[in-house]
Enzyme design. Structure first.
Site, mmCIF file in Angstrom:
data_model
loop_
_atom_site.group_PDB
_atom_site.id
_atom_site.type_symbol
_atom_site.label_atom_id
_atom_site.label_comp_id
_atom_site.label_asym_id
_atom_site.label_seq_id
_atom_site.Cartn_x
_atom_site.Cartn_y
_atom_site.Cartn_z
ATOM 1 N N TYR A 46 -0.289 2.966 -8.961
ATOM 2 C CA TYR A 46 0.595 1.856 -8.941
ATOM 3 C C TYR A 46 -0.227 0.760 -8.170
ATOM 4 O O TYR A 46 -0.412 0.893 -7.031
ATOM 5 C CB TYR A 46 1.855 2.153 -8.032
ATOM 6 C CG TYR A 46 2.989 1.019 -8.102
ATOM 7 C CD1 TYR A 46 4.081 1.064 -9.061
ATOM 8 C CD2 TYR A 46 2.915 0.017 -7.309
ATOM 9 C CE1 TYR A 46 4.821 -0.070 -9.172
ATOM 10 C CE2 TYR A 46 3.823 -1.188 -7.413
ATOM 11 C CZ TYR A 46 4.473 -1.116 -8.214
ATOM 12 O OH TYR A 46 5.578 -2.311 -8.254
ATOM 13 N N GLN A 88 11.280 1.049 -11.378
ATOM 14 C CA GLN A 88 11.482 1.498 -12.764
ATOM 15 C C GLN A 88 10.181 2.102 -13.148
ATOM 16 O O GLN A 88 9.864 3.197 -13.797
ATOM 17 C CB GLN A 88 11.780 0.608 -13.714
ATOM 18 C CG GLN A 88 11.290 -0.781 -13.566
ATOM 19 C CD GLN A 88 11.606 -1.541 -12.587
ATOM 20 O OE1 GLN A 88 12.102 -1.200 -11.484
ATOM 21 N NE2 GLN A 88 11.261 -2.714 -12.749
ATOM 22 N N ASN A 111 6.243 -2.356 -2.468
ATOM 23 C CA ASN A 111 7.266 -2.978 -1.681
ATOM 24 C C ASN A 111 8.288 -1.803 -1.254
ATOM 25 O O ASN A 111 8.248 -0.624 -1.698
ATOM 26 C CB ASN A 111 8.168 -4.197 -2.137
ATOM 27 C CG ASN A 111 8.793 -3.755 -3.442
ATOM 28 O OD1 ASN A 111 8.923 -2.647 -3.765
ATOM 29 N ND2 ASN A 111 9.128 -4.718 -4.156
ATOM 30 N N SER A 152 1.753 -3.198 7.405
ATOM 31 C CA SER A 152 0.433 -2.744 7.809
ATOM 32 C C SER A 152 0.250 -3.097 9.291
ATOM 33 O O SER A 152 1.108 -3.965 9.687
ATOM 34 C CB SER A 152 -0.544 -3.711 7.299
ATOM 35 O OG SER A 152 -1.898 -3.228 7.258
ATOM 36 N N GLN A 154 -4.882 -9.329 9.867
ATOM 37 C CA GLN A 154 -3.511 -8.517 9.857
ATOM 38 C C GLN A 154 -2.211 -9.145 9.529
ATOM 39 O O GLN A 154 -1.517 -8.940 8.700
ATOM 40 C CB GLN A 154 -3.402 -7.641 10.911
ATOM 41 C CG GLN A 154 -2.541 -6.311 10.788
ATOM 42 C CD GLN A 154 -3.251 -5.451 9.556
ATOM 43 O OE1 GLN A 154 -2.373 -5.261 8.582
ATOM 44 N NE2 GLN A 154 -4.212 -5.182 9.577
ATOM 45 N N HIS A 159 -4.818 0.876 11.708
ATOM 46 C CA HIS A 159 -6.104 0.463 12.145
ATOM 47 C C HIS A 159 -6.457 0.210 13.519
ATOM 48 O O HIS A 159 -5.730 -0.392 14.289
ATOM 49 C CB HIS A 159 -6.374 -1.032 11.573
ATOM 50 C CG HIS A 159 -6.128 -1.033 9.613
ATOM 51 N ND1 HIS A 159 -4.860 -1.574 9.372
ATOM 52 C CD2 HIS A 159 -6.819 -0.578 8.902
ATOM 53 C CE1 HIS A 159 -5.184 -1.617 8.095
ATOM 54 N NE2 HIS A 159 -6.265 -1.029 7.640
ATOM 55 N N GLU A 183 11.504 43.977 6.120
ATOM 56 C CA GLU A 183 12.429 42.723 5.601
ATOM 57 C C GLU A 183 13.435 43.183 4.614
ATOM 58 O O GLU A 183 14.040 42.390 4.077
ATOM 59 C CB GLU A 183 11.235 41.769 4.937
ATOM 60 C CG GLU A 183 10.174 41.318 5.772
ATOM 61 C CD GLU A 183 9.395 40.024 5.567
ATOM 62 O OE1 GLU A 183 9.511 39.952 4.097
ATOM 63 O OE2 GLU A 183 8.752 39.566 6.132
#
Lengths: 423, 423
Positions: B117, B179, B202, B225, B247, B316, B403
């Site tokens: 993705y 989707q 996202n 991040s 950043q 990081h 068992e």
């Protein structure tokens, strides 16, 4: 392949959506109210007052002492074999110099706290303690806690406690269900928040693990167990029947599949199963599992057996074949492969060495056994020197600019200017 | 530690619950209606008609050809460095004989299909293509597909396509959002069902990945991040400011933390940041991130810096220190450690070699970088011989009986009897 697909997607019906909502409610409550919620849910679902939540260390030690010697010996044998196998899994650190003299690496470390979930009730298995606690311990985890729901008398299964004892677990809480997963994921006044939760459970436990995944690490989402046996005319029908039943007896949802090139064997297997079932203490469970999720397929050749197996991606694959490696080498998707007549699944369930926590419901397509890595994580190491920096600075600036990341480029340029100042 | 805790738990507000419901609805729709749902959602959310869904191979080739030579060179440099590092990660198979002559092993194989993705919009990053496609390809995955939403003109970012070209990806679909995750997890007439989905996105994409986790494997659940810099008086304030901004420019939710033993430096940094911000094209994003999630802590000693770092578990970590390894060796929880003045985070973001997909929001406590293992899985091998079987049969039967698993014991006993028959 419809029958295989149906079995791969077996579930316990349409209760799942409702269970998701129940689990969410329980977890949010435990997150908010901690021990109070935990005690309330335990009273409600497990039928006893769990205060104090922790099992006294003396009780763990006593459970071991009271374990009969032959079972003690068996637990110790299993412990050593599992330990030996998992020690070989410890991932190696990477650390090397690149062509410009820069240092690059990947460093593995254990997580700091792990929580092990051991089910109670029908599935109260000391082997599960070994298969979860030993990898965590071999990984080097300093703090391992265990949770397992007490019975209606409030006591945790004694052999489970004995297994905890020999794996060195000293902290056990008598809680279970989604609430126990929540307690370990979020922490309460009594239960420490852990970094990784492992161990099997019922639908509620599994849904709870999925919910908290991301807040903590988890081993996997376990579904009902399954075995797929490929047998040719070298196989003993009694072995096949026993091995299929060893799966069916777990759970009415357990799947038992036989693929064979031998139609005579396929015909004999039913009678043999019925004979072995006659005095079976879990006859009803076995019959339901076999009826709902049992399948025998007669294949033209072993090539077809291998293809169907890869399609189904079984948790356990037994190869009862004259030339088992001809098939084993073709398999992409299987949790564990048990090769030949002397390797019934039970060898791996208890003590062969590899983990018995294996991918179910086709997840062998993308995941494997629980391992020491479940309780470890890695950190990348990057140490550029001036030479590596100078050599690569232009490329980094190009890429940063192509992504519109001004300060990424700037963080290189600003060092370049200093670098030229120094010259 | 309250400030660090607040930053670690930063989210985009109370919209998450609502987003979960939206995502569930989208995924169930895609599962049921496939391409029809996919096209509908793309029209609705991305504002173009994605029919045909697939980006023509010629368009991928053309994107590469039309990429300026310096950027082509940078992409190739990055590709080779990333490839080299990831090749060292390929896990080794285990295969050995136990003390009784039994064979035990763990065999690693790539998954058969992977889906990558790549976000569109503000975060349209060719480096993300490299950091996901290369590990999959090094792992040996035969079929790698990529999805990335088209812009309002329906076109996928050209540099993203160029990056796909040099990593050998030939199948790209111009879809995004929850989707697209659903399409790869469940398959549609056009989009193949994959085994592992990786890549950032996202909130909707992340929630969708969590939802399908278990049906497919995923790399991780990525949050916003973050960078944590530890600096002493050997550090250059301009470097620190540039690295913090690198950043902050990502996202208004990006976290930037400076821990320092040097109070003078702590005082200077604000001015330096404001100076570097003057002509910054993403000034507003940076200011919001710095204001909401920026933090400077003056520590008494490096010991304290290390402790706070471990508590925060940053994605990081930059060590701008005279003796960086004194701190690096103490850190348990960090995604990647960037050591010394020549290793700004941008080196690792683009081409140092290690993956830039790293654990966020404190998940470095239990997880590490995306690696070739993300696209591989292992299968256990168990081949007992008669000697190993005989030696361990008693222990297995003990454990099975403890068992209450009748057929587990039986599957051993039935072979024992045959074994004695044979004698």
């Amino acid at each position: 392949m419809t029958a295989l697909e149906r079995i791969s997607n077996r579930t316990c019906g349409d209760g799942q959506k409702k269970a998701v909502l129940t689990v969410e409610k329980i977890l949010e409550r435990v997150k908010k109210d901690g021990d109070t919620a935990l005690i309330e849910y335990t009273k409600k679902f497990d039928g006893f007052d769990p205060d104090p939540l922790e099992v006294p260390l003396e009780a763990i030690e006593r459970a071991w002492e009271e374990t009969p010697k032959p079972l003690q010996d068996a637990l110790i044998t299993a412990k050593h074999r599992i330990q030996d196998f998992h020690q070989k899994q410890i991932p190696k650190n990477i650390l090397f110099k690149g062509i410009e003299g820069e240092t690059l690496g990947r460093r593995w470390q254990p997580v700091q706290k792990a929580g092990i979930y051991i089910p109670g009730g029908r599935a109260s298995y000391p082997s599960t303690v070994l298969m979860n606690a030993i990898p965590a311990s071999v990984a080097g985890v300093k703090e391992i806690i265990m949770v397992s729901p007490g019975g209606s008398n409030g006591l945790v299964n004694q052999t489970v406690l004995a297994a905890a004892y020999i794996t060195g677990i000293k902290t056990v809480f008598r809680i279970g269900g989604a609430q126990a997963i929540g307690a370990m994921a979020y922490g309460t006044n009594t239960i420490p928040k852990v970094n990784v939760i492992s161990g099997p459970g019922n639908l509620y436990v599994t849904l709870a693990k999925k919910y908290v995944y991301g807040d903590v690490g988890i081993d996997a989402l376990a579904g009902p167990s399954e075995v797929l046996i490929i047998a040719d005319n070298s196989a003993d029908v009694r072995h096949i029947a026993a091995d299929l039943l060893a799966q069916a007896e777990h759970d009415p949802l357990a799947a038992t599949i036989l693929l064979t090139t031998n139609s005579v064997l396929a015909e004999k297997i039913d009678d043999e199963i019925m004979e072995q079932l006659e005095e079976h203490p879990r006859k009803e469970i076995c019959l339901k599992a076999l009826k709902d999720w049992g399948l025998i397929v007669i294949c033209n050749d072993l090539e077809t057996c291998a293809k169907l197996t890869d399609y189904f991606a079984p948790e356990h694959l037994e190869l009862l074949l004259k030339m088992p490696y001809q098939v084993a080498d073709k398999i992409n998707n299987a949790g564990a492969i048990f090769i030949g007549a002397w390797s019934p699944e039970a060898t791996g369930d208890y003590l062969a060495g590899p983990n018995h926590t294996l991918p179910t419901s086709g997840t062998a397509r993308f995941s494997g056994a629980l391992g020491v890595e479940t309780f470890m994580k890695n950190t990348s190491i990057i140490e550029f020197n001036k030479q590596a920096f100078d050599k690569n600075s232009k490329a980094i600036i190009e890429l940063a600019n192509s992504e519109g990341l001004h300060s990424h480029a700037k963080s290189i340029e600003i060092r370049l200017s200093k670098s030229s100042e120094e010259i």
